[in-house]
Design a protein around this motif. Structure first.
Motif, PDB file in Angstrom:
ATOM      1  N   THR A   1       0.824  -1.209   0.000  1.00  0.00           N
ATOM      2  CA  THR A   1       0.000   0.000   0.000  1.00  0.00           C
ATOM      3  C   THR A   1       0.856   1.256   0.000  1.00  0.00           C
ATOM      4  O   THR A   1       0.575   2.213  -0.740  1.00  0.00           O
ATOM      5  CB  THR A   1      -0.935   0.005   1.216  1.00  0.00           C
ATOM      6  OG1 THR A   1      -1.817  -1.121   1.136  1.00  0.00           O
ATOM      7  CG2 THR A   1      -1.759   1.278   1.283  1.00  0.00           C
ATOM      8  N   LEU A   2       1.895   1.265   0.798  1.00  0.00           N
ATOM      9  CA  LEU A   2       2.758   2.442   0.875  1.00  0.00           C
ATOM     10  C   LEU A   2       3.478   2.677  -0.455  1.00  0.00           C
ATOM     11  O   LEU A   2       3.598   3.823  -0.908  1.00  0.00           O
ATOM     12  CB  LEU A   2       3.760   2.266   2.018  1.00  0.00           C
ATOM     13  CG  LEU A   2       3.135   2.206   3.418  1.00  0.00           C
ATOM     14  CD1 LEU A   2       4.132   1.672   4.428  1.00  0.00           C
ATOM     15  CD2 LEU A   2       2.607   3.570   3.841  1.00  0.00           C
ATOM     16  N   SER A   3       3.932   1.607  -1.097  1.00  0.00           N
ATOM     17  CA  SER A   3       4.567   1.729  -2.414  1.00  0.00           C
ATOM     18  C   SER A   3       3.566   2.244  -3.444  1.00  0.00           C
ATOM     19  O   SER A   3       3.898   3.069  -4.307  1.00  0.00           O
ATOM     20  CB  SER A   3       5.119   0.374  -2.867  1.00  0.00           C
ATOM     21  OG  SER A   3       6.063  -0.120  -1.948  1.00  0.00           O
ATOM     22  N   HIS A   4       2.343   1.744  -3.351  1.00  0.00           N
ATOM     23  CA  HIS A   4       1.256   2.145  -4.249  1.00  0.00           C
ATOM     24  C   HIS A   4       0.989   3.645  -4.118  1.00  0.00           C
ATOM     25  O   HIS A   4       0.972   4.379  -5.115  1.00  0.00           O
ATOM     26  CB  HIS A   4       0.018   1.324  -3.892  1.00  0.00           C
ATOM     27  CG  HIS A   4      -1.198   1.637  -4.693  1.00  0.00           C
ATOM     28  ND1 HIS A   4      -1.817   0.697  -5.488  1.00  0.00           N
ATOM     29  CD2 HIS A   4      -1.955   2.768  -4.816  1.00  0.00           C
ATOM     30  CE1 HIS A   4      -2.882   1.236  -6.060  1.00  0.00           C
ATOM     31  NE2 HIS A   4      -2.985   2.496  -5.667  1.00  0.00           N
ATOM     32  N   GLU A   5       0.779   4.094  -2.890  1.00  0.00           N
ATOM     33  CA  GLU A   5       0.429   5.502  -2.700  1.00  0.00           C
ATOM     34  C   GLU A   5       1.596   6.416  -3.052  1.00  0.00           C
ATOM     35  O   GLU A   5       1.391   7.508  -3.582  1.00  0.00           O
ATOM     36  CB  GLU A   5      -0.029   5.746  -1.255  1.00  0.00           C
ATOM     37  CG  GLU A   5      -1.268   4.959  -0.851  1.00  0.00           C
ATOM     38  CD  GLU A   5      -2.443   5.108  -1.816  1.00  0.00           C
ATOM     39  OE1 GLU A   5      -2.564   6.172  -2.471  1.00  0.00           O
ATOM     40  OE2 GLU A   5      -3.237   4.158  -1.925  1.00  0.00           O
ATOM     41  N   TYR A   6       2.817   5.955  -2.809  1.00  0.00           N
ATOM     42  CA  TYR A   6       3.947   6.805  -3.173  1.00  0.00           C
ATOM     43  C   TYR A   6       4.072   6.920  -4.688  1.00  0.00           C
ATOM     44  O   TYR A   6       4.448   7.984  -5.213  1.00  0.00           O
ATOM     45  CB  TYR A   6       5.265   6.309  -2.563  1.00  0.00           C
ATOM     46  CG  TYR A   6       6.280   7.424  -2.547  1.00  0.00           C
ATOM     47  CD1 TYR A   6       6.332   8.324  -1.491  1.00  0.00           C
ATOM     48  CD2 TYR A   6       7.132   7.639  -3.626  1.00  0.00           C
ATOM     49  CE1 TYR A   6       7.216   9.399  -1.498  1.00  0.00           C
ATOM     50  CE2 TYR A   6       8.013   8.702  -3.641  1.00  0.00           C
ATOM     51  CZ  TYR A   6       8.053   9.571  -2.575  1.00  0.00           C
ATOM     52  OH  TYR A   6       8.918  10.658  -2.588  1.00  0.00           O
ATOM     53  N   PHE A   7       3.738   5.858  -5.405  1.00  0.00           N
ATOM     54  CA  PHE A   7       3.807   5.968  -6.861  1.00  0.00           C
ATOM     55  C   PHE A   7       2.765   6.935  -7.396  1.00  0.00           C
ATOM     56  O   PHE A   7       2.993   7.577  -8.438  1.00  0.00           O
ATOM     57  CB  PHE A   7       3.671   4.613  -7.550  1.00  0.00           C
ATOM     58  CG  PHE A   7       3.886   4.703  -9.033  1.00  0.00           C
ATOM     59  CD1 PHE A   7       5.134   5.005  -9.551  1.00  0.00           C
ATOM     60  CD2 PHE A   7       2.831   4.546  -9.916  1.00  0.00           C
ATOM     61  CE1 PHE A   7       5.341   5.141 -10.921  1.00  0.00           C
ATOM     62  CE2 PHE A   7       3.021   4.662 -11.291  1.00  0.00           C
ATOM     63  CZ  PHE A   7       4.284   4.961 -11.788  1.00  0.00           C
ATOM     64  N   HIS A   8       1.633   7.079  -6.733  1.00  0.00           N
ATOM     65  CA  HIS A   8       0.696   8.128  -7.141  1.00  0.00           C
ATOM     66  C   HIS A   8       1.384   9.506  -7.064  1.00  0.00           C
ATOM     67  O   HIS A   8       1.151  10.378  -7.901  1.00  0.00           O
ATOM     68  CB  HIS A   8      -0.553   8.123  -6.256  1.00  0.00           C
ATOM     69  CG  HIS A   8      -1.555   7.085  -6.626  1.00  0.00           C
ATOM     70  ND1 HIS A   8      -1.899   6.788  -7.921  1.00  0.00           N
ATOM     71  CD2 HIS A   8      -2.331   6.267  -5.843  1.00  0.00           C
ATOM     72  CE1 HIS A   8      -2.820   5.848  -7.947  1.00  0.00           C
ATOM     73  NE2 HIS A   8      -3.089   5.513  -6.706  1.00  0.00           N
ATOM     74  N   HIS A   9       2.223   9.683  -6.058  1.00  0.00           N
ATOM     75  CA  HIS A   9       2.986  10.925  -5.927  1.00  0.00           C
ATOM     76  C   HIS A   9       3.946  11.080  -7.106  1.00  0.00           C
ATOM     77  O   HIS A   9       4.119  12.185  -7.650  1.00  0.00           O
ATOM     78  CB  HIS A   9       3.739  10.902  -4.595  1.00  0.00           C
ATOM     79  CG  HIS A   9       4.507  12.149  -4.300  1.00  0.00           C
ATOM     80  ND1 HIS A   9       3.976  13.414  -4.449  1.00  0.00           N
ATOM     81  CD2 HIS A   9       5.789  12.322  -3.850  1.00  0.00           C
ATOM     82  CE1 HIS A   9       4.892  14.322  -4.108  1.00  0.00           C
ATOM     83  NE2 HIS A   9       5.991  13.686  -3.749  1.00  0.00           N
TER      84      HIS A   9
END
Length: 224
Positions: A115-123
């Protein structure tokens, strides 16, 4: 177009030196929060040099831990959902839902990392122009749900590369089987069908270049 031919696609998906997930699970909220902040820090350490080579600035992200739904600059969001938010006045945010602690301990040990990798890639999508270009496509006639699915499936694919290739995660066959089961169910209209999820999640396991997760040049059937 920025979504189809972004400079990002010429680079490898970076894999950071991240902390290992706790072998016995998270022991407290503080333990989970410390780990989450370390993972987001290592994601920045991985992506910042890539964007620097592109001539793109990667702004800092404000991280907040939440329970339940809250009011944010992007509206009221958050029932057991972590999310990325950009507000032109106040900056970039990642809201990390505390439900990830239980999900990681009881269901999928790499759930928090994914999840953290996912949300950071949105950034990263936001910094490289992909995010805002996709919004403009939605404003100019592309179905809004399709636009969302192309964004999300690109993120699923990229995050899966990071999850599986990060050495500290020691990705196992059991982890793979959980991903297979997870992706075999239809998501909502913004996140895609089981077939699309399975295609992009599993594709991410074998991609090294960001171009391999380019959802913007494929037929609609792959992002249904």
């Amino acid at each position: 177009m920025l979504v189809q031919q972004n400079k990002l696609y010429g680079y490898d998906i970076p894999v950071a030196q991240c902390p290992a997930p706790p072998s016995g699970g998270f022991t407290s909220a503080g333990h989970f929060q410390k780990y989450s902040l370390a993972v987001l820090k290592c994601q920045r350490a991985a992506w910042a040099p890539v964007l620097q080579r592109m001539g793109v600035n990667l702004p800092a992200v404000k991280v907040s831990f939440i329970n339940g739904a809250i009011k944010t600059p992007c509206g009221v969001v958050g029932h057991e959902t972590s999310f990325y938010c950009f507000d032109g006045r106040s900056g970039h945010y990642i809201f990390v839902h505390m439900s990830l602690l239980k999900q990681s301990n009881e269901w999928f040990r790499l759930r928090a990392f994914e999840t953290l990798s996912h949300e950071y890639f949105h950034h990263v999508q936001r910094a490289t122009g992909i995010f805002m270009a996709s919004i403009r496509l939605g404003q100019n006639g592309l179905d809004v749900n399709e636009m969302s699915r192309r964004l999300e499936l690109q993120t699923f694919c990229t995050a899966m590369r990071i999850v599986s290739a990060t050495k500290a995660n020691a990705f196992t066959r059991q982890d793979y089987d959980i991903i297979v089961e997870w992706s075999s169910h239809d998501q909502d209209a913004q996140h895609g069908s089981a077939a699309s999820n399975t295609y992009w999640w599993q594709r991410g396991l074998y991609m090294t270049k960001a171009a391999g997760c380019n959802t913007w040049t494929v037929n609609y059937a792959y992002v249904a």
